[in-house]
Structure formats: structure tokens, C-alpha cells
Design a protein around this motif. Structure first.
Motif, mmCIF file in Angstrom:
data_model
loop_
_atom_site.group_PDB
_atom_site.id
_atom_site.type_symbol
_atom_site.label_atom_id
_atom_site.label_comp_id
_atom_site.label_asym_id
_atom_site.label_seq_id
_atom_site.Cartn_x
_atom_site.Cartn_y
_atom_site.Cartn_z
ATOM 1 N N ILE A 254 -5.342 19.695 -3.365
ATOM 2 C CA ILE A 254 -5.077 20.479 -2.149
ATOM 3 C C ILE A 254 -3.855 21.376 -2.371
ATOM 4 O O ILE A 254 -3.833 22.541 -1.982
ATOM 5 N N ARG A 255 -2.863 20.816 -3.038
ATOM 6 C CA ARG A 255 -1.630 21.574 -3.266
ATOM 7 C C ARG A 255 -1.907 22.823 -4.109
ATOM 8 O O ARG A 255 -1.364 23.889 -3.855
ATOM 9 N N VAL B 61 -4.319 14.999 -3.279
ATOM 10 C CA VAL B 61 -3.147 15.763 -2.837
ATOM 11 C C VAL B 61 -2.856 16.896 -3.826
ATOM 12 O O VAL B 61 -2.594 18.039 -3.429
ATOM 13 N N PHE C 33 -6.971 3.428 -5.140
ATOM 14 C CA PHE C 33 -6.359 4.059 -3.966
ATOM 15 C C PHE C 33 -5.341 5.146 -4.301
ATOM 16 O O PHE C 33 -5.533 6.325 -3.975
ATOM 17 N N LEU D 243 3.829 0.875 5.995
ATOM 18 C CA LEU D 243 3.505 1.835 4.928
ATOM 19 C C LEU D 243 4.747 2.660 4.596
ATOM 20 O O LEU D 243 5.042 2.923 3.432
ATOM 21 N N ARG E 193 0.837 -1.202 0.000
ATOM 22 C CA ARG E 193 0.000 0.000 0.000
ATOM 23 C C ARG E 193 0.877 1.260 0.000
ATOM 24 O O ARG E 193 0.609 2.215 -0.712
ATOM 25 N N GLY E 194 1.946 1.230 0.824
ATOM 26 C CA GLY E 194 2.879 2.356 0.833
ATOM 27 C C GLY E 194 3.622 2.455 -0.490
ATOM 28 O O GLY E 194 3.824 3.541 -1.031
ATOM 29 N N LEU E 195 4.010 1.298 -1.004
ATOM 30 C CA LEU E 195 4.762 1.250 -2.262
ATOM 31 C C LEU E 195 3.922 1.775 -3.424
ATOM 32 O O LEU E 195 4.420 2.484 -4.298
ATOM 33 N N ILE F 70 -5.655 9.172 -4.023
ATOM 34 C CA ILE F 70 -4.835 9.930 -3.065
ATOM 35 C C ILE F 70 -4.079 11.047 -3.797
ATOM 36 O O ILE F 70 -4.082 12.201 -3.372
ATOM 37 N N TRP F 71 -3.439 10.688 -4.923
ATOM 38 C CA TRP F 71 -2.637 11.690 -5.629
ATOM 39 C C TRP F 71 -3.505 12.798 -6.231
ATOM 40 O O TRP F 71 -3.111 13.964 -6.227
ATOM 41 N N GLY G 133 7.058 0.689 2.510
ATOM 42 C CA GLY G 133 6.608 0.670 1.124
ATOM 43 C C GLY G 133 6.943 1.972 0.412
ATOM 44 O O GLY G 133 7.481 1.975 -0.693
ATOM 45 N N HIS H 44 -7.684 -3.726 4.982
ATOM 46 C CA HIS H 44 -7.469 -2.292 4.752
ATOM 47 C C HIS H 44 -6.953 -2.011 3.344
ATOM 48 O O HIS H 44 -7.211 -0.936 2.801
ATOM 49 N N ILE I 95 1.805 4.046 -3.406
ATOM 50 C CA ILE I 95 1.814 5.512 -3.390
ATOM 51 C C ILE I 95 3.090 6.046 -4.045
ATOM 52 O O ILE I 95 3.068 7.036 -4.768
ATOM 53 N N ALA I 96 4.208 5.356 -3.760
ATOM 54 C CA ALA I 96 5.505 5.933 -4.135
ATOM 55 C C ALA I 96 5.979 5.540 -5.525
ATOM 56 O O ALA I 96 6.793 6.230 -6.120
ATOM 57 N N MET I 97 5.522 4.424 -6.048
ATOM 58 C CA MET I 97 6.081 3.997 -7.330
ATOM 59 C C MET I 97 5.197 4.441 -8.498
ATOM 60 O O MET I 97 4.065 4.861 -8.295
ATOM 61 N N PRO I 98 5.728 4.372 -9.728
ATOM 62 C CA PRO I 98 4.941 4.838 -10.878
ATOM 63 C C PRO I 98 3.577 4.151 -10.939
ATOM 64 O O PRO I 98 3.476 2.942 -10.728
#
Lengths: 282, 391
Positions: free
Chosen positions: A276-277, A273, A265, B62, A83-85, A269-270, B65, A114, A87-90
Motif C-alpha cells: 500500500i505504501r 502495508v 500474521f 495490542l 499479537r501487537g508485539l 500485515i507487513w 505489544g 483471534h 508486529i513491532a519486533m524483528p
């Protein structure tokens, strides 16, 4: 469709880890092959997929088999890492997780729920060998009632996620999963078709794939380590959805498919974000 | 430079953003909740992501990740959450994944008292996970401003050492309102002594070179490098292996990359009245050190020859400050005495090491001075009916 295992194996898998060190007669390799077949039929390249695994037979035997990027999480946590990954990867890369039943439905169930809640784009292949087999053969949360294992010497009598009319799929559907299917290792083309849909779903997909363990499950429950007995045990309890009988434990097919019906997801999220930015509010 | 009258939690969040943190895995817990709140507000403004996890174990996973994907990540909690980090912390150490972890100490064990300061995790910061065969880095600030600085420093160290770095604060630091200066640009950051290090990614094929080298970028997923990382003992390429020889090489790296480069962070400490061979060295860290410093100053004016040693780098334990055989007093926010054990180990034979504990509340200046006098005059230490002379 023909299984061209050596060709696709060369294309997608690392020779250092294939063949795996799984026991003779283990069904995990069949599940693994069905997944690779599905990837190949979708025309995906090695760098399109990040492959995650976890602990136990399913995790250890599939870790680092994929030629591309691969990680193994601690027991039950691969879903949170993924889930964290995500967000961060392409965003155009896919995450595929090959895990075991203890990992997904036991220690990792909360993280799994979750990941489904968020509709995180990942495909979870739960390779279910009917319990904790790499630790010698203890019952899990999808082990059929009455099965004798090292930790259920009188027969498994604790209620679990597949007893009393329950099905772990209900939990995942309720949590928000957008694609759920069940196939056993011997399902061949039908399984490949479902796995393809699972991977294509831009959201949370899970394919529950029971497979035979002749070594520990076979020895305790069936009194023999002959692979065909373990295969038969699963076949006798499997039927395609709509053709179930009184012996059916695993009804196979696509259990739930609302692919693309919920925002994914990381994209959600992006998008939030970025809004908001730019504007200071949602 | 912008000035605020704000909490330590605010300062910590600002420090993280200054250090380039763009991912925060949060889970509410007193007294660190406001860090999560501040990050949920601030991160989207700078193009970062705040996620709220299902528990602290997931929160740090998280972060794993996000860090695997190439983002600088952080999570923050208090003692009851820190224990749930044990699982991901081990993974991050073994796979050498940079991230920053903050623990705001409260009164334990378990949930204890939520809104009062404690220092019960001194050894847990050294052994944040099981299995041994690693060194952990922990920085312990004593103010909101310093908490900001140490969070920035923790990010710097975590990138260079390729490992998670912990910051140990306490409830008074995170919840307390103080005068805080936040630098607004890189120049001001440099003026304040803030160091940063950019994230790079390892292109392989050697992902775990078994040397003590620093500045090796971490493994990254999604870049097509064929990177491998797992919870098992790795080969240099990242394959899992059950060979003692590989484990030995990996353990060497995890231990000695830190031990052999302590000069990068062992300047983080504060000494007061330590130049004239004091009869008693009072050792402390975190919020109690502020009372200790005042008490030492007052004791000096009363003719007691005491000095104060405040630790900021808590782990690896800075043995170099304890070479002199003299009297030591460890002042801690716990009743069982933790730091004192390490001081006993580090000091030369013949040293006289004592312990003074409180928990949930700071020691008073008068209590401290009374204790200094007793230790200097070889009188037994007794407080609230407990005989602490066992130390």
C-alpha cells in the motif's frame, strides 16, 4: 536423548528463578523442562525467543525464568500483547507463551481465538493443572467431569470444553490454528518432539499440557497430597491417540498440523502495508 | 500548512501521525470510529500498522505489544470502551509503557446516548485502572485543532514520563467539522508549538529505577536486552516480587515522576477576564467551555464581573488555579457533578463552589448568564426541577 536439565538450565534459565517456588510434586517443572529441551534441540539461542507468561501457577512460576526478554501480561491478555508485539519486533524472533488453563481457555479464550485467526507466529504452551490452583483450587474449563474442587464441592457438573465429547482443540482448529498438540507432563520425548514442531511452525501453535497438582487438586479430588496419586490420576486418564479407552480424557499426540499452510500474521500485515505504501493500493 | 474542513477525528489521526505514531489498535465505537477509520487509511501510507481488535481491552493490549516492540502506539474509544481499558491501562502504568489513549465522551452511563456529548468520565480519567499508587495524566482539548495539538503533546508526555497519557474529548469535538490546519514539516510543527520526543529503548540491567527521573526509555522486547516487565510489583531489574519495600519504591516512582514534573504540562489552560479579581470564576473544559467563554464575554458586557478558567490539563488537577477564596461555578456535561468536587477540594476554606450541569446538549448562553447572576446574587440554583444547591 538424555535430559541434561542442569546443563540446559544454565544455558537458558535465570538462576534467580530456578528452581521455582512451585509446590513439591507439582508437574509444572516437568512441562517447563520439556519446553526448554525442545528449544535446545532446535538449537535456538536465548535472544531468538521472547518469552511471555500470564497469571496463575503457570504464569507466575515461569515468568522471568527465561534468560532473554520476558513479559507477563494481565490475566488472559498475553495473546493480545503478543499479537501487537509480533508486529513491532524483528520477524525472525519467536514468541513463546507459557500460560495456564484458566488463562487460555477461560478469561483469555477470545484473545486466543483471534491470535489463531490471524495465524500469529507464537507457540502457546497451556500448562493445565485442571483448574484454578493458585487461588486455592477451583474448577476450570478442562477439569474432568465429576471432579471435586473448592467451587464444585459436589463434583464438577457444569459442562465444559472437555465434556460431552467436546474438545477445546476443535475451537482452535476452527479459528485457524496451524499446529495443535496435546501431551501430559509425563510424555517425555514425545512431548519434546511435538513442542519442537510447534515452535518451528511459522504460525499459531498450541500445545495443551495437563500436569498434576498434588496440592489443591490432589487434596480436594483425591483426598491426599501425595504427588504420586496426582500423577496416577493423570496417567490413568491418558492414552496416545488411537489407543484411547473408556477412561481416556486426554488423548496425546499431534492433534492438528497444517504448519506453513496459511500466511503468517505479521509477515502478511507487513507485506500488505509495504505494498500500500509503495503503490497506494493492495 | 494544509487547511481542511474536517472532523476532530481526522485532526486527531493527523496529530498522531505527526507525533510519530505508527501503530493503532482500533475498535469501532461512536463517536470515535472515524479515528480508527482514518488511521486504517493513513497508517499504511506512512509505513504504519492498523489492527482491529476483538474488543477495546484487546485494542489497548495490542498497543502494549506494539509499544513493547518499540513502536509509538495509540488507541481511541468512547466511555463504554474506555472502561475496558482498565486492565491494560494498569499494566501500562505499572510497566511504564508509553502510549496515547483517547476518550471521546458521550452520554452515559453504559451505552447511553451514542451521538451526543457527555463528560461523565472526569474521575475515570484520573483513575483509569484499579489499585491506586499512581498519577494519571489527562489533557482535555475544546476544538478539533486543539485535539490535534493535544494528541501530539500526549505522545510527547507519554515518552518522557514513560506512561500512557489520556486525551479526553467529547462527541462534539470528534464528530464536529471545523477549520483545521495541519503542519507539513517539522518547522511548521514547531511554529504551532508541537513538541515531539523520539522512542528509545532501555538497555538495562535496571529497568525500573526507583527515582522520579524522566526520560528513561521504556523496556523493549526483541532487542536482546534481557528486559523484564510484568503485572506484578517489580524489582529494579523487573523481577516479580511480593515485598512491601519494593512496592513502596515503585509506587513512589509512579506517583512522583508526575507530581515532581508538572511544570512540563501545567501551562495548558486558558483564562479570560481573570485579571481583575472576578466575583465569579466559571470553570469548564472541553466543548462547553466554548459556550462558557462566549457567555462570560456577554455577561461582562452586561456588567457582571465574571471570569472564565478553562482547564486543558485536567489531571493531575491543577490546584494552582484555585488559590483564591471566591465564588466558583463548575459547568459540566453531566448531571451528577464531578469536576465540582475537585474544585471544592482545591479551593481554600470559605470559597463558594456551585455546579451547573447539562448532558447530551450544551448549556445555552442565556441559561449560563442567568446562572451567573443567581450565583453572584446568592440565589438558589434550580434547573429542570432539580435542586442543585446541594453543591
Amino acid at each position: 536423548m538424555a535430559f541434561q536439565s542442569s546443563v540446559i538450565s544454565e544455558k537458558y534459565l535465570r538462576s534467580r528463578k530456578i528452581p521455582s517456588t512451585a509446590c513439591s510434586g507439582c508437574g509444572l517443572g516437568q512441562n517447563h523442562k520439556l519446553v526448554i529441551q525442545a528449544i535446545d534441540e532446535l538449537g535456538l539461542a536465548v535472544n531468538d525467543i521472547v518469552w511471555g507468561t500470564s497469571i496463575g501457577c503457570a504464569g507466575r512460576q515461569t515468568f522471568a525464568t527465561w534468560k532473554g526478554d520476558g513479559f507477563a501480561g494481565t490475566h488472559g491478555r498475553a495473546y493480545a500483547i503478543a499479537r501487537g508485539l509480533r508486529i513491532a519486533m524483528p520477524l525472525d524472533k519467536k514468541i513463546l507463551l507459557t500460560v495456564g488453563d484458566g488463562d487460555a481457555f477461560g478469561i483469555g479464550l477470545m484473545h486466543l481465538i483471534h491470535a489463531a485467526r490471524c495465524n500469529t507466529d507464537m507457540t502457546v504452551i497451556v500448562n493445565d493443572n485442571l483448574g484454578y490452583q493458585s487461588t486455592g483450587g477451583q474448577f476450570g474449563y478442562t477439569t474432568p467431569q465429576g471432579a471435586k474442587t473448592d467451587s464444585s464441592p459436589y463434583g464438577m457438573f457444569e459442562h465444559n470444553l472437555m465434556s460431552d465429547g467436546m474438545d477445546v482443540m476443535h475451537i482452535l482448529k476452527g479459528a485457524g490454528a496451524t499446529f495443535l498438540a496435546r501431551h501430559v507432563a509425563m510424555d517425555g520425548v514425545r512431548a519434546v518432539e511435538s513442542i519442537k514442531k510447534a515452535i518451528e511452525n511459522p504460525g499459531f501453535s498450541l500445545v495443551h499440557m495437563p500436569y498434576p497438582c498434588p496440592t489443591n487438586f490432589g487434596a480436594r479430588e483425591l483426598g491426599s497430597r501425595v504427588p504420586v496419586n496426582a500423577l496416577r490420576y493423570i496417567m490413568e486418564r491418558t492414552a496416545p491417540m488411537g489407543q484411547e479407552n473408556e477412561n481416556t480424557v486426554w488423548a496425546t499426540g499431534i492433534w492438528h498440523d497444517t504448519s506453513g499452510s496459511r500466511p503468517e500474521f505479521a509477515e502478511h500485515i507487513w507485506a500488505s502495508v509495504n505494498k500500500i505504501r509503495k503503490t497506494g493500493e493492495l | 500548512m494544509k487547511r481542511f474542513l474536517e472532523t476532530g477525528n481526522f485532526a486527531i489521526a493527523e496529530g498522531a501521525i505527526l507525533a510519530g505514531c505508527r501503530f493503532f489498535g482500533g475498535y469501532p465505537i461512536t463517536p470515535a470510529t472515524e479515528i480508527a477509520e482514518a488511521m486504517s487509511f493513513r497508517l499504511p501510507q506512512v509505513g504504519g500498522v492498523y489492527l482491529q481488535a476483538e474488543d477495546e481491552c484487546a485494542a489497548m493490549h495490542l498497543c502494549i505489544g506494539a509499544s513493547l516492540g518499540g513502536m509509538k502506539a495509540m488507541t481511541a474509544t468512547s466511555g463504554p470502551g474506555y472502561i475496558l481499558y482498565a486492565d491494560p491501562y494498569g499494566w501500562a502504568i505499572g510497566c511504564e509503557m508509553p502510549m496515547v489513549v483517547l476518550n471521546s465522551g458521550r452520554v452515559g452511563p453504559v451505552s447511553g446516548i451514542t451521538g451526543a456529548p457527555g463528560q461523565g468520565e472526569i474521575y475515570m480519567m484520573r483513575y483509569p485502572t484499579q489499585g491506586g499508587n499512581y498519577e494519571a495524566i489527562c489533557l482535555a482539548p475544546n476544538s478539533a485543532q486543539e485535539a490535534m495539538a493535544m494528541v501530539v503533546e500526549a505522545f510527547y508526555l507519554s515518552e518522557r514520563f514513560r506512561m500512557p497519557v489520556s486525551v479526553l474529548a467529547d462527541q462534539l469535538i470528534t464528530d464536529g467539522f471545523e477549520d483545521i490546519s495541519v503542519p507539513e514539516n517539522e518547522e511548521e510543527m514547531k511554529e504551532m508549538g508541537f513538541r515531539t520526543w523520539p522512542r528509545k529503548h532501555c538497555t538495562g540491567p535496571e529497568f525500573y529505577p526507583f527515582t522520579d527521573e524522566l526520560d528513561i526509555p521504556p523496556v523493549q522486547m526483541g532487542k536482546g536486552t534481557g528486559g523484564l516487565c510484568s503485572d506484578w510489583t517489580p524489582t529494579v531489574e523487573g523481577y516479580d516480587i511480593e515485598e512491601v519495600e519494593n512496592h513502596h519504591q515503585h509506587a513512589y516512582r509512579l506517583i512522583y515522576k508526575v507530581r515532581n514534573h508538572q511544570d512540563l504540562f501545567n501551562h495548558h489552560y486558558e483564562k479570560k477576564y481573570m485579571d481583575d479579581d472576578p466575583d465569579l470564576v466559571v470553570v469548564s473544559f472541553g466543548t462547553p467551555s466554548r459556550v462558557v467563554n462566549t457567555a462570560v464575554e456577554k455577561a461582562r458586557s452586561q456588567g457582571l464581573k465574571v471570569g472564565s478558567l478553562r482547564l486543558i490539563t485536567l489531571w493531575p488537577f491543577p490546584d494552582e488555579h484555585f488559590t483564591k477564596s471566591t465564588k466558583y461555578l463548575s459547568v459540566e456535561l453531566n448531571w451528577d457533578g464531578q469536576l465540582v468536587r475537585e474544585i471544592q477540594r482545591a479551593t481554600p476554606k470559605g470559597s463558594d463552589v456551585h455546579f451547573m450541569g447539562t448532558c447530551g446538549d450544551l448549556p445555552t448562553i442565556s441559561d449560563l448568564i442567568e446562572t451567573f447572576e443567581k450565583v453572584i446574587n446568592d440565589q438558589p440554583l434550580e434547573r429542570k426541577g432539580w435542586v442543585l444547591e446541594a453543591w
